[in-house]
Design an enzyme around this catalytic site. Structure first.
Site, PDB file in Angstrom:
ATOM      1  N   ARG A  64     -13.941 -18.431   6.993  1.00 12.81           N
ATOM      2  CA  ARG A  64     -13.081 -17.271   7.282  1.00 12.81           C
ATOM      3  C   ARG A  64     -12.231 -16.865   6.076  1.00 12.81           C
ATOM      4  O   ARG A  64     -11.918 -15.691   5.890  1.00 12.81           O
ATOM      5  CB  ARG A  64     -12.160 -17.593   8.458  1.00 12.81           C
ATOM      6  N   ASP A 116      -1.938  -7.363  21.618  1.00 17.08           N
ATOM      7  CA  ASP A 116      -2.603  -8.358  20.768  1.00 17.08           C
ATOM      8  C   ASP A 116      -1.671  -8.587  19.572  1.00 17.08           C
ATOM      9  O   ASP A 116      -0.878  -7.716  19.224  1.00 17.08           O
ATOM     10  CB  ASP A 116      -3.973  -7.846  20.289  1.00 17.08           C
TER      11      ASP A 116
HETATM   12  C1  SAM Z   1     -11.426 -13.941  21.823  1.00 16.00           C
HETATM   13  S1  SAM Z   1     -10.323 -12.568  21.845  1.00 16.00           S
HETATM   14  C2  SAM Z   1     -10.185 -12.293  23.606  1.00 16.00           C
HETATM   15  C3  SAM Z   1     -10.270 -10.829  23.953  1.00 16.00           C
HETATM   16  C4  SAM Z   1     -10.302 -10.514  25.446  1.00 16.00           C
HETATM   17  N1  SAM Z   1      -9.138 -11.013  26.128  1.00 16.00           N
HETATM   18  C5  SAM Z   1     -11.548 -11.039  26.098  1.00 16.00           C
HETATM   19  O1  SAM Z   1     -11.482 -12.027  26.840  1.00 16.00           O
HETATM   20  O2  SAM Z   1     -12.623 -10.486  25.855  1.00 16.00           O
HETATM   21  C6  SAM Z   1      -8.788 -13.370  21.449  1.00 16.00           C
HETATM   22  C7  SAM Z   1      -7.712 -12.421  20.964  1.00 16.00           C
HETATM   23  O3  SAM Z   1      -6.473 -13.130  21.003  1.00 16.00           O
HETATM   24  C8  SAM Z   1      -5.657 -12.649  19.966  1.00 16.00           C
HETATM   25  N2  SAM Z   1      -4.607 -13.648  19.724  1.00 16.00           N
HETATM   26  C9  SAM Z   1      -4.731 -14.865  19.166  1.00 16.00           C
HETATM   27  N3  SAM Z   1      -3.545 -15.489  19.130  1.00 16.00           N
HETATM   28  C10 SAM Z   1      -2.644 -14.652  19.693  1.00 16.00           C
HETATM   29  C11 SAM Z   1      -1.251 -14.714  19.950  1.00 16.00           C
HETATM   30  N4  SAM Z   1      -0.540 -15.796  19.593  1.00 16.00           N
HETATM   31  N5  SAM Z   1      -0.648 -13.659  20.543  1.00 16.00           N
HETATM   32  C12 SAM Z   1      -1.370 -12.564  20.895  1.00 16.00           C
HETATM   33  N6  SAM Z   1      -2.689 -12.431  20.671  1.00 16.00           N
HETATM   34  C13 SAM Z   1      -3.325 -13.465  20.083  1.00 16.00           C
HETATM   35  C14 SAM Z   1      -6.616 -12.454  18.801  1.00 16.00           C
HETATM   36  O4  SAM Z   1      -6.109 -11.548  17.838  1.00 16.00           O
HETATM   37  C15 SAM Z   1      -7.863 -11.951  19.522  1.00 16.00           C
HETATM   38  O5  SAM Z   1      -7.942 -10.551  19.474  1.00 16.00           O
END
Ligand code: SAM
Length: 277
Positions: A32, A141
Site C-alpha cells: 500500500r 467516512d
Molecule cells: C471496507 S469499507 C466498508 C464500506 C461499506 N460499509 C460496506 O460494507 O460496503 C471500510 C471503510 O471504512 C472507512 N474507515 C476506516 N476506518 C475508519 C474510521 N476510523 N472512521 C470512519 N471510517 C473509517 C474506510 O475509509 C473505508 O471506506
C-alpha cells in the site's frame, strides 16, 4: 518488516484510523505504501517509514493513512440487510413514526457510497407509504477522497455490475460517457460527511437505523467496544444496527442483542423485551 520505524507506523495508523497492524501485515504496508514512497521520490517503504517517524508533514501522514484504508464496497452487499430493511424494519418504523413522519438512517464508514445509495433505493421503492416523509440518510467516512467519489454519484461498468439488478440499473442510473450516474432523487436523499468513528458521534444526532458494516473488523476489541457504545447512544430504542457478516457484538458489548431472525441485525438490548425479536 520490523523495528522502531514499523512500530511507530503501526501506532500512528491505529491512533488515526483504528486499523490494527501486526508484523504479519508487513506485506500490506509494503504494497500500500510503495506508491506513496515513489510519489515522494523516496527509495522505498523503509525510507518512508523513517521519514514518518522523524516527523513528516500532515498531508503526507494523511496520504499514508488513506493508502492503508480498504474501501471495498458494492451495491446491496450481502443482500439480507437490505431485505431486512425493506420487509421488516420499514413496516415497523412506518407504523411507529406515523406521527412524526421522519426517518433517519446512518451509514457509518460508507466508503464510495454504494451502501447509502442502496438504502436510498430501498426507501424510494417503498413508494407511497413514505410519500411526504422526511427521509435523511447520513453517510460518513474518515476518508475525504472516497467521500468525494461517493458524492459524485458516478460508477463504472464494473461497479454497477456488482450487486445491482438490471431493473435497478435501468431505473436508477443514466449512462454518462463511460460511467453511470445515480438518479438525482437518490442523490439528494444522502448527505455525505467526513467523520472518524474514533472521534465519537457528537453532532450527528439520533438515528432509527445504523449501518456500520465491514469496518469494525479492522479494530481491536477495546475500540470496537467504545464505538458500539457510541452507536448505542445514537440509536432510537426501537431502532436497529446492521454489522457486516464477519462482525459481531458477542464477547464485546451487551449494548446490542443479535436478532434471531436475521444474521447481522442487532437490536438495542434495552428494548429487547419490548419488541418482537
Ligand atoms: C471496507 S469499507 C466498508 C464500506 C461499506 N460499509 C460496506 O460494507 O460496503 C471500510 C471503510 O471504512 C472507512 N474507515 C476506516 N476506518 C475508519 C474510521 N476510523 N472512521 C470512519 N471510517 C473509517 C474506510 O475509509 C473505508 O471506506
Amino acid at each position: 518488516m520490523t523495528g522502531p520505524d514499523f512500530e511507530h507506523f503501526c501506532q500512528l495508523i491505529r491512533a488515526r484510523s483504528g486499523l490494527v497492524l501486526t508484523p504479519e501485515k508487513a506485506y500490506l504496508v509494503n504494497s500500500r505504501l510503495g506508491p506513496v514512497a515513489r510519489a515522494e521520490g523516496l527509495a522505498g517503504v523503509p525510507e518512508l517509514l523513517a521519514r514518518l517517524r522523524a516527523g513528516a508533514p500532515e498531508p503526507l501522514i494523511q496520504r499514508c493513512v488513506e493508502a492503508m484504508a480498504t474501501h471495498e464496497s458494492f451495491f446491496f452487499r450481502d443482500g439480507a440487510p437490505f431485505e431486512q430493511l425493506a420487509n421488516r424494519l420499514l413496516p415497523e418504523l412506518i407504523e411507529a413514526r406515523r406521527a412524526v413522519r421522519t426517518l433517519r438512517i446512518w451509514c457509518a464508514a460508507c466508503s464510495s457510497g454504494q451502501e447509502p445509495y442502496s438504502v436510498a433505493m430501498v426507501l424510494q421503492e417503498a413508494g407511497a407509504q413514505l410519500g411526504g416523509w422526511r427521509l435523511e440518510i447520513v453517510a460518513t467516512d474518515m476518508s475525504e477522497p472516497i467521500l468525494s467519489k461517493a458524492r459524485s454519484g458516478l460508477y463504472s461498468d464494473f461497479e454497477v455490475n456488482r450487486g445491482l439488478s438490471e431493473e435497478r440499473l435501468k431505473r436508477w442510473f443514466t449512462r454518462e460517457g463511460g460511467s453511470w450516474r445515480i438518479a438525482p432523487q437518490l442523490k439528494q436523499m444522502v448527505s455525505f460527511r467526513t467523520h472518524n468513528l474514533l472521534h465519537g458521534v457528537g453532532g450527528l444526532g439520533m438515528f432509527d437505523v445504523i449501518f456500520c458494516r465491514n469496518v469494525l473488523i479492522y479494530f481491536d476489541v477495546a475500540q470496537k467496544r467504545t464505538i458500539l457504545a457510541e452507536l448505542a447512544r445514537s440509536l432510537a430504542p426501537d431502532g436497529a444496527l446492521f454489522l457486516g457478516s464477519a462482525e459481531t457484538v458477542i464477547g464485546i458489548t451487551d449494548a446490542f442483542t443479535l436478532s434471531p431472525a436475521a444474521r447481522g441485525l442487532y437490536l438495542p438490548s434495552s428494548a429487547r423485551l419490548a419488541r418482537s425479536a
